[in-house]
Design an enzyme around this catalytic site. Structure first.
Site, PDB file in Angstrom:
ATOM      1  N   HIS A   1       0.861  -1.183   0.000  1.00 51.16           N
ATOM      2  CA  HIS A   1       0.000   0.000   0.000  1.00 51.16           C
ATOM      3  C   HIS A   1       0.901   1.238   0.000  1.00 51.16           C
ATOM      4  CE1 HIS A   1      -2.872   2.910   1.765  1.00 51.16           C
ATOM      5  NE2 HIS A   1      -3.830   2.082   1.372  1.00 51.16           N
TER       6      HIS A   1
ATOM      7  N   ASP B   1       2.468  -5.021   7.775  1.00 45.57           N
ATOM      8  CA  ASP B   1       1.294  -4.176   7.644  1.00 45.57           C
ATOM      9  C   ASP B   1       0.072  -5.092   7.733  1.00 45.57           C
ATOM     10  OD1 ASP B   1      -0.854  -2.732   6.758  1.00 45.57           O
ATOM     11  OD2 ASP B   1       0.122  -1.947   4.954  1.00 45.57           O
TER      12      ASP B   1
ATOM     13  N   GLN C   1      -5.069  -5.158   6.551  1.00 41.53           N
ATOM     14  CA  GLN C   1      -6.114  -5.960   5.894  1.00 41.53           C
ATOM     15  C   GLN C   1      -6.290  -7.347   6.507  1.00 41.53           C
ATOM     16  OE1 GLN C   1      -8.291  -4.905   3.861  1.00 41.53           O
ATOM     17  NE2 GLN C   1      -7.383  -2.936   3.303  1.00 41.53           N
TER      18      GLN C   1
ATOM     19  N   LYS D   1     -10.878  -0.482   9.984  1.00 41.94           N
ATOM     20  CA  LYS D   1     -11.010  -1.629   9.071  1.00 41.94           C
ATOM     21  C   LYS D   1     -11.369  -2.891   9.849  1.00 41.94           C
ATOM     22  CE  LYS D   1      -7.490   0.208   5.953  1.00 41.94           C
ATOM     23  NZ  LYS D   1      -8.158   0.573   4.711  1.00 41.94           N
TER      24      LYS D   1
ATOM     25  N   CYS E   1      -4.751   2.887  -3.759  1.00 42.47           N
ATOM     26  CA  CYS E   1      -3.485   3.231  -3.082  1.00 42.47           C
ATOM     27  C   CYS E   1      -2.418   2.177  -3.335  1.00 42.47           C
ATOM     28  CB  CYS E   1      -3.689   3.426  -1.578  1.00 42.47           C
ATOM     29  SG  CYS E   1      -4.800   4.757  -1.185  1.00 42.47           S
TER      30      CYS E   1
HETATM   31  C1  LIG Z   1      -2.751  -2.704   3.325  1.00 42.13           C
HETATM   32  C2  LIG Z   1      -3.023  -1.343   3.868  1.00 42.13           C
HETATM   33  N1  LIG Z   1      -2.069  -0.717   4.567  1.00 42.13           N
HETATM   34  C3  LIG Z   1      -2.255   0.489   5.098  1.00 42.13           C
HETATM   35  C4  LIG Z   1      -3.440   1.160   4.927  1.00 42.13           C
HETATM   36  C5  LIG Z   1      -3.598   2.516   5.530  1.00 42.13           C
HETATM   37  O1  LIG Z   1      -4.593   2.525   6.495  1.00 42.13           O
HETATM   38  P1  LIG Z   1      -5.120   3.918   7.107  1.00 42.13           P
HETATM   39  O2  LIG Z   1      -5.545   4.732   5.930  1.00 42.13           O
HETATM   40  O3  LIG Z   1      -6.259   3.511   7.969  1.00 42.13           O
HETATM   41  O4  LIG Z   1      -3.994   4.522   7.846  1.00 42.13           O
HETATM   42  C6  LIG Z   1      -4.463   0.566   4.193  1.00 42.13           C
HETATM   43  C7  LIG Z   1      -5.734   1.289   3.968  1.00 42.13           C
HETATM   44  O5  LIG Z   1      -6.372   1.171   2.954  1.00 42.13           O
HETATM   45  C8  LIG Z   1      -4.257  -0.727   3.660  1.00 42.13           C
HETATM   46  O6  LIG Z   1      -5.212  -1.350   2.955  1.00 42.13           O
END
Ligand SMILES: Cc1ncc(COP(=O)(O)O)c(C=O)c1O
Length: 406
Positions: free
Chosen positions: A120, A198, A201, A224, A364
């Site tokens: 991401h 990370d 998800q 999420k 993203c």
């Molecule tokens: C895999 C992953 N990492 C990081 C993020 C970032 O999350 P946040 O926008 O809640 O900080 C997302 C959000 O879509 C994501 O899907």
């Protein structure tokens, strides 16, 4: 069972364009169960006070609630110490804290960083900024055609670049691929790298045990996982967090301030500068209780059934190409796809007319899309309250769209 789960989410009763809402944008943010909404409401109505500072009863009880969620998160991800749980504003903030802290203290010009093509932007962009500042070298693990990481390729890249850091998503927000993080972390550690997982998800879909997988850092967001926005978690091994500098400076994170200098508070306050989001932390605690009440094993079983059903059903849509693994194992219920000759944004707009909420764009993850020679895709991301009937509605709406564009 599914009806009793759905009944806990008031928004799922909503009608869009006179049709029952089908909410398939759960990878972006999940909907909120009543227990979570009520916990935040109750806090503001009857418990609201600042934490850590007051000596009066209301503040003491708010502090106790806030800190009890730290214990809850510790148990939820099976951390060894409560100080290893840092409340942040979300996964993005958690990752930025690690990246800027490591860049400042652990890394030197010329050091290699290893990320993957499925990361991401929250992982890629902070490292690119740090790399520019610190003259670090970024390398990206390419993906297989079906959107996985080949462990052989990973091993070779570890041997070639000898990275000081590996950043890897547990589950891809586009492909649904679940990466073999335990094996990857063990290989990365043998090669001398620190690893950040990370878990944005994965956290609501499967049990995440930081000690079992052995990660050095882990990041995720509350919104999420059926919790509120504005709250996330950074987990880090205590010894590493103690060496990492704070990222947000101000009140709450200090031990002593003089005109000359400031000494910082011990963990976890060192990383929680400013007035913390108390209601959001309490909402996160309620969301974790909600997940635990259903049980991650049950959630995974329900989602695996949805995944297998969706993979079969989507095959019937003419011209549809699914990104990512085509079999149900090691996969979250996230389905990104293109349909020949129809722009993803048109598909999403037409689905909205049927009351179906999906995402269109790069989600993203522009590098991932570029590696598949795409600008954009449509993403339908499901979670525990979705049903096979909703998948049927998606498939029949897509079939009608394809017919219209012929
Ligand atoms: C895999 C992953 N990492 C990081 C993020 C970032 O999350 P946040 O926008 O809640 O900080 C997302 C959000 O879509 C994501 O899907």
């Amino acid at each position: 069972m599914i009806n009793s789960i759905r009944n806990q989410f008031p928004i799922l009763k909503k009608r869009i364009r006179n049709r029952a809402l089908v909410y398939f944008d759960n990878a972006a943010t999940t909907q909120k169960p009543r227990v979570m909404l009520e916990a935040m409401d109750k806090f503001y109505r009857s418990q609201n006070a600042p934490v850590h500072r007051g000596v009066y009863s209301l503040a003491e009880s708010a502090t106790a609630e806030y800190e009890s969620v730290r214990d809850q998160v510790k148990d939820f991800i099976h951390a060894a110490h409560r100080e290893e749980i840092i409340f942040t504003s979300g996964a993005t903030a958690s990752i930025n804290t690690v990246v800027s802290g490591l860049a400042e203290t652990f890394l030197h010009a010329g050091d290699h960083i290893l990320l993957s093509d499925m990361e991401h932007h929250a992982m890629i962009v902070p490292w690119q900024a740090a790399a520019r500042r610190m003259k670090l070298k970024l390398n990206f693990i390419p993906l297989t055609k079906d959107g996985r990481i080949d462990l052989g390729v990973f091993r070779r890249m570890l041997a070639k670049h000898k990275p000081k850091f590996v950043g890897i998503t547990h589950v891809s927000n586009v492909l649904g691929t679940e990466n073999p993080v335990r094996e990857m972390i063990s290989l990365a550690h043998k090669a001398g790298a620190l690893v950040l997982v990370d878990a944005a998800q994965s956290i609501a879909h499967a049990a995440v045990d930081v000690q079992k997988i052995g990660c050095d850092f882990l990041a995720f967001s509350g919104h999420k996982m059926y919790g509120p926005t504005g709250i996330g978690v950074l987990y880090g091994k205590k010894k590493l967090l103690e060496r990492l500098p704070p990222r947000i400076f101000g009140g709450h994170m200090i031990e002593q301030v003089t005109r000359e200098k400031t000494t910082y508070a011990p963990l976890p306050e060192k990383f929680e500068g400013g007035t913390p989001p108390v209601a959001e932390v309490i909402g996160l605690g309620a969301a974790i209780s909600f997940i635990q009440g259903i049980g991650l094993k049950n959630i995974q079983k329900q989602e695996n059934e949805l995944t297998a059903y969706a993979l079969r059903a989507l095959k019937s849509v003419s011209g549809l190409t699914l990104l990512g693994p085509s079999s149900a194992g090691a996969r979250a219920p996230i389905f990104s796809f293109t349909i020949k000759g129809i722009h993803p944004h048109d598909i999403a707009t037409l689905l909205d007319r049927e009351g179906i909420a999906v995402r269109a764009g790069h989600h993203c993850a522009q590098i991932l899309h570029e590696s598949f020679s795409l600008d954009a895709s449509v993403r339908a991301s499901l979670c525990l309250y979705n049903t096979t009937q909703e998948i049927d509605r998606l498939v029949s709406a897509l079939t009608a769209i394809v017919r219209k564009f012929k």
